[in-house]
Motif scaffolding. Sequence first.
Motif, PDB file in Angstrom:
ATOM      1  N   THR A 129     -12.791 -55.126 -71.550  1.00  4.25           N
ATOM      2  CA  THR A 129     -11.503 -55.572 -71.056  1.00  4.25           C
ATOM      3  C   THR A 129     -10.335 -54.859 -71.689  1.00  4.25           C
ATOM      4  O   THR A 129      -9.200 -55.070 -71.307  1.00  4.25           O
ATOM      5  CB  THR A 129     -11.300 -57.070 -71.339  1.00  4.25           C
ATOM      6  OG1 THR A 129     -12.538 -57.633 -71.627  1.00  4.25           O
ATOM      7  CG2 THR A 129     -10.677 -57.738 -70.145  1.00  4.25           C
ATOM      8  N   SER A 130     -10.600 -54.068 -72.690  1.00  4.29           N
ATOM      9  CA  SER A 130      -9.455 -53.409 -73.288  1.00  4.29           C
ATOM     10  C   SER A 130      -9.215 -52.047 -72.644  1.00  4.29           C
ATOM     11  O   SER A 130      -8.275 -51.360 -72.990  1.00  4.29           O
ATOM     12  CB  SER A 130      -9.639 -53.279 -74.795  1.00  4.29           C
ATOM     13  OG  SER A 130     -10.878 -52.685 -75.066  1.00  4.29           O
ATOM     14  N   HIS A 131     -10.029 -51.660 -71.714  1.00  4.78           N
ATOM     15  CA  HIS A 131      -9.775 -50.400 -71.035  1.00  4.78           C
ATOM     16  C   HIS A 131      -8.795 -50.584 -69.893  1.00  4.78           C
ATOM     17  O   HIS A 131      -8.656 -51.670 -69.346  1.00  4.78           O
ATOM     18  CB  HIS A 131     -11.092 -49.803 -70.539  1.00  4.78           C
ATOM     19  CG  HIS A 131     -11.869 -49.144 -71.634  1.00  4.78           C
ATOM     20  ND1 HIS A 131     -12.677 -48.087 -71.440  1.00  4.78           N
ATOM     21  CD2 HIS A 131     -11.939 -49.411 -72.955  1.00  4.78           C
ATOM     22  CE1 HIS A 131     -13.226 -47.703 -72.572  1.00  4.78           C
ATOM     23  NE2 HIS A 131     -12.796 -48.512 -73.517  1.00  4.78           N
ATOM     24  N   THR A 135      -8.564 -53.964 -67.179  1.00  2.00           N
ATOM     25  CA  THR A 135      -7.368 -54.670 -67.588  1.00  2.00           C
ATOM     26  C   THR A 135      -6.367 -54.806 -66.451  1.00  2.00           C
ATOM     27  O   THR A 135      -5.835 -55.883 -66.181  1.00  2.00           O
ATOM     28  CB  THR A 135      -6.711 -53.883 -68.725  1.00  2.00           C
ATOM     29  OG1 THR A 135      -7.477 -54.084 -69.906  1.00  2.00           O
ATOM     30  CG2 THR A 135      -5.308 -54.333 -68.951  1.00  2.00           C
ATOM     31  N   HIS A 139      -5.320 -58.258 -64.444  1.00  3.52           N
ATOM     32  CA  HIS A 139      -3.928 -58.647 -64.319  1.00  3.52           C
ATOM     33  C   HIS A 139      -3.578 -58.957 -62.865  1.00  3.52           C
ATOM     34  O   HIS A 139      -2.989 -60.000 -62.549  1.00  3.52           O
ATOM     35  CB  HIS A 139      -3.039 -57.519 -64.854  1.00  3.52           C
ATOM     36  CG  HIS A 139      -1.604 -57.863 -64.927  1.00  3.52           C
ATOM     37  ND1 HIS A 139      -0.629 -57.076 -64.382  1.00  3.52           N
ATOM     38  CD2 HIS A 139      -0.964 -58.923 -65.458  1.00  3.52           C
ATOM     39  CE1 HIS A 139       0.554 -57.644 -64.584  1.00  3.52           C
ATOM     40  NE2 HIS A 139       0.379 -58.756 -65.239  1.00  3.52           N
ATOM     41  N   GLU A 142      -5.185 -62.165 -61.723  1.00 12.22           N
ATOM     42  CA  GLU A 142      -4.502 -63.364 -62.195  1.00 12.22           C
ATOM     43  C   GLU A 142      -3.323 -63.691 -61.287  1.00 12.22           C
ATOM     44  O   GLU A 142      -3.136 -64.834 -60.861  1.00 12.22           O
ATOM     45  CB  GLU A 142      -4.036 -63.171 -63.640  1.00 12.22           C
ATOM     46  CG  GLU A 142      -3.754 -64.465 -64.375  1.00 12.22           C
ATOM     47  CD  GLU A 142      -2.305 -64.916 -64.235  1.00 12.22           C
ATOM     48  OE1 GLU A 142      -2.051 -66.121 -64.299  1.00 12.22           O
ATOM     49  OE2 GLU A 142      -1.423 -64.061 -64.049  1.00 12.22           O
ATOM     50  N   ASN A 156     -15.473 -62.377 -71.497  1.00  7.98           N
ATOM     51  CA  ASN A 156     -15.758 -60.986 -71.832  1.00  7.98           C
ATOM     52  C   ASN A 156     -17.206 -60.860 -72.225  1.00  7.98           C
ATOM     53  O   ASN A 156     -17.792 -61.791 -72.769  1.00  7.98           O
ATOM     54  CB  ASN A 156     -14.863 -60.535 -72.979  1.00  7.98           C
ATOM     55  CG  ASN A 156     -13.417 -60.496 -72.557  1.00  7.98           C
ATOM     56  OD1 ASN A 156     -12.583 -61.161 -73.148  1.00  7.98           O
ATOM     57  ND2 ASN A 156     -13.117 -59.762 -71.514  1.00  7.98           N
TER      58      ASN A 156
ATOM     59  N   THR B 135      -3.539 -56.416 -74.622  1.00  2.00           N
ATOM     60  CA  THR B 135      -4.883 -56.427 -74.069  1.00  2.00           C
ATOM     61  C   THR B 135      -5.941 -56.593 -75.151  1.00  2.00           C
ATOM     62  O   THR B 135      -6.855 -57.408 -75.033  1.00  2.00           O
ATOM     63  CB  THR B 135      -5.105 -55.095 -73.341  1.00  2.00           C
ATOM     64  OG1 THR B 135      -4.365 -55.132 -72.138  1.00  2.00           O
ATOM     65  CG2 THR B 135      -6.551 -54.857 -73.069  1.00  2.00           C
ATOM     66  N   GLU B 142     -10.089 -64.167 -76.896  1.00  2.73           N
ATOM     67  CA  GLU B 142     -11.134 -64.775 -76.064  1.00  2.73           C
ATOM     68  C   GLU B 142     -12.409 -64.950 -76.870  1.00  2.73           C
ATOM     69  O   GLU B 142     -13.038 -66.007 -76.852  1.00  2.73           O
ATOM     70  CB  GLU B 142     -11.391 -63.900 -74.834  1.00  2.73           C
ATOM     71  CG  GLU B 142     -12.071 -64.631 -73.687  1.00  2.73           C
ATOM     72  CD  GLU B 142     -13.577 -64.546 -73.745  1.00  2.73           C
ATOM     73  OE1 GLU B 142     -14.236 -65.475 -73.253  1.00  2.73           O
ATOM     74  OE2 GLU B 142     -14.123 -63.566 -74.295  1.00  2.73           O
ATOM     75  N   ARG B 146     -13.923 -68.603 -77.906  1.00  2.00           N
ATOM     76  CA  ARG B 146     -15.244 -69.017 -77.451  1.00  2.00           C
ATOM     77  C   ARG B 146     -16.099 -69.435 -78.638  1.00  2.00           C
ATOM     78  O   ARG B 146     -16.793 -70.440 -78.596  1.00  2.00           O
ATOM     79  CB  ARG B 146     -15.920 -67.877 -76.699  1.00  2.00           C
ATOM     80  CG  ARG B 146     -17.176 -68.375 -76.065  1.00  2.00           C
ATOM     81  CD  ARG B 146     -17.958 -67.371 -75.274  1.00  2.00           C
ATOM     82  NE  ARG B 146     -17.276 -66.152 -74.920  1.00  2.00           N
ATOM     83  CZ  ARG B 146     -17.921 -65.094 -74.427  1.00  2.00           C
ATOM     84  NH1 ARG B 146     -19.208 -65.181 -74.218  1.00  2.00           N
ATOM     85  NH2 ARG B 146     -17.282 -63.999 -74.121  1.00  2.00           N
ATOM     86  N   ASN B 156       0.072 -64.586 -67.001  1.00  2.00           N
ATOM     87  CA  ASN B 156       0.872 -63.375 -67.174  1.00  2.00           C
ATOM     88  C   ASN B 156       2.290 -63.652 -66.748  1.00  2.00           C
ATOM     89  O   ASN B 156       2.541 -64.461 -65.874  1.00  2.00           O
ATOM     90  CB  ASN B 156       0.295 -62.240 -66.345  1.00  2.00           C
ATOM     91  CG  ASN B 156      -1.065 -61.829 -66.851  1.00  2.00           C
ATOM     92  OD1 ASN B 156      -2.033 -61.844 -66.116  1.00  2.00           O
ATOM     93  ND2 ASN B 156      -1.146 -61.508 -68.128  1.00  2.00           N
TER      94      ASN B 156
END
Lengths: 393, 393
Positions: A129-131, A135, A139, A142, A156, B135, B142, B146, B156
């Motif tokens: 998810t950090s790529h 990401t 967004h 959402e 994740n 991010t 997360e 968890r 967002n």
Amino acid sequence: MDHAKGAQYFGCTVMTGELAPAKRLDAQAVCIMVSHRAHVNVHIQANDGPGMSTEPEKLRAPNIRDVARLAGVSYQTVSRVLNNSESIKPSTRQRVLEVIDEVGYRPNQAARALVTSRTRTIGVLSGLTSHYGPTTAVHAIELAAREAGYRLSISNTESDYESIRAGLDQLTGQAVEAIIVIAPQVRVYDAIDDLALTLPFVTLDSTGRGRHHSISVDQYAGARMATRHLIELGHTEIVHVAGPQDWIEADARMQGFLREINDADLYTHPPILGDWTAQFGYHAGRELARERDFTAVFCGNDQMALGLMHAFYDGSVSVPGDVSVVGFDDIPDSAHFLPPLTTVRQDFAEIGRRSVALLVRELDGFGDADQRQIAPEMIIRKSTSAPGRMPGH
Amino acid sequence: MDHAKGAQYFGCTVMTGELAPAKRLDAQAVCIMVSHRAHVNVHIQANDGPGMSTEPEKLRAPNIRDVARLAGVSYQTVSRVLNNSESIKPSTRQRVLEVIDEVGYRPNQAARALVTSRTRTIGVLSGLTSHYGPTTAVHAIELAAREAGYRLSISNTESDYESIRAGLDQLTGQAVEAIIVIAPQVRVYDAIDDLALTLPFVTLDSTGRGRHHSISVDQYAGARMATRHLIELGHTEIVHVAGPQDWIEADARMQGFLREINDADLYTHPPILGDWTAQFGYHAGRELARERDFTAVFCGNDQMALGLMHAFYDGSVSVPGDVSVVGFDDIPDSAHFLPPLTTVRQDFAEIGRRSVALLVRELDGFGDADQRQIAPEMIIRKSTSAPGRMPGH
DNA sequence: ACACCAAATGTGAACGGTCACACGCTTAAT
DNA sequence: ATTAAGCGTGTGACCGTTCACATTTGGTGT
């Protein structure tokens, strides 16, 4: 006749006097108390926002019955107002809405979910998810979900089977109504099959393999575009630095590359399998700079291209003078790499939006769902040129 | 005696015969039916996973009472097993767990939330979720959440007041138990104050302004480190390309810069206010390349540094030969910029983790919460050198 | 004046858990 | 033998909402 203990209303304990410990005041009595309290509450609220924070006792948020009493209607009527029922007299609706506003009533989602068995939650299973790609998609998801009245639950995951399965398990345990999978790894399908997932789900990959929904930018087509671009410039010796083998996208891009190479009857350099990182691109570049039996490189993503060009710079291999480089994704930074990167743009936000649209249509039975494959776009910058020519500036 | 209509169990409709339409079978009868059904169910499950997908009737997931009947205990006992109560005979627990596993029972979170008024959800209000920092933090959050048995609800937001307020409103409407704010803009505080937020929250900014919790890498210290690094190299004319003025972090970095400049008695070039993007960095670089009344630039983040260096390259300004450049954040790519970027690393994941730890401690009353400021780290690469010296290679 | 219908509103039960308390059965202390 | 204490378990109420159905209200046709 209903019962309760202690009867706390808006943070004020109402003593029940002679009643047995577990008895609530009868409806009439409560009604009187409540009118009084509500009055007080309105005053507090004026100074203090919607919260009732200054009260010392354990507080209780107003519920649908509180609103009903204050508005002089039944709780069912309030419920109807909340759910935009047709058969409510405008004046009644008005009055109820005023009370709702006055006391700062918020419907309790848990209670609603309990009785309707609808959580209005979409689960997102996402790897890396950090790529940039995932990401951006998340967004957009959402935003689109909120628009449609859904919320998101994100899980994740690592790329191993156990982690994927645990992620799916977590989501179903939260009773999500649908799942979007952005961990486009082959193992995901095994996990989905094993769990015999019965809820609607979308995967963001391009294979269309299996009978499930999938929405994506056409990776295969994008890879062909990139490769063809190099071929059309006159390159005949092209190397592909690919993504991890177990990623569906990586595979699709490689297939596109191979197909185009094959169609043009060119020699097929064995692809190099990477891990999407600039770091790997750098290492690959070091190796490749030594060989120099090629004039162009097609990288599986922009980050690897960045690392690659770094290594080429260190090894005094000029881009695009000696070697042309093409990336994939068009991350925002790639326009400012040195040289600015020729790449294939894919609209991550759009696939996010479409996947939500698809699921919402499935869940609510309306909304529009458009075609599945989204065309990628070739972005030509300065990292490519005809072989053997010196850089443009 | 409890009642129900139609009595569907595991997707099988059980006819109620002569009973009035809204009566449930009595407990004994159901018990028999259930044993039978459960048996069937176990068989189905063996071929079909935990789902009961092949049944044609509208299905109902097993609940705590179903489990209780099958295990021959009361529902309360099942509840105790679920909540790891002490006073359960091991053999009973064992039996209950077996049944749970057999029928694939999953506790209903909505029901649980309703009665406990705990959602075990942490809200995240995030702006610019597609940027590296937020991010990475969200990802870490997360994971940590968890771990601690919480889930996340992410909202967002744009940077305008209305959007921030709407985001907070959405989160409180979902009854989150705490909020992490990663939209470190000044207006966030106004929104928080206006809503009179009563739940625990953490902001990820470094000012420590207000009485609320905040966890962050020390932006001020980081900016001073970066600036001092340039000063120590011998630079006296240093320009700062800052982030948007309404971002708390941007401000803190600028303050650190100004302080260091001031302490060294240097001329203060007026900072340039940007928007974090490489695109802006490029434009700023175009302008700056024209002036050339400086020998170093401290950029508010790595992306702007990237764009800046791009513009410098275009304008034949050598980095670090003519001008040294320092970034901020140390995004993974910056090690492969040309030249590799000297920058200030901040551990986004760590602040994510710590903020969760802090909130969990507040909510559950245990866990460890460490100090608030996290030290940044100076990463020296090749974009800086003494003024007037030619680049290292 | 009457029954009659639709519109507007009210009532009881249910959703699936947890909590407070009550209860029965052992075992130890008086 | 009697009581107290404690372990293990069961019972009834309740959380806040919606659903299916019942009831009231007001307007109409005869």
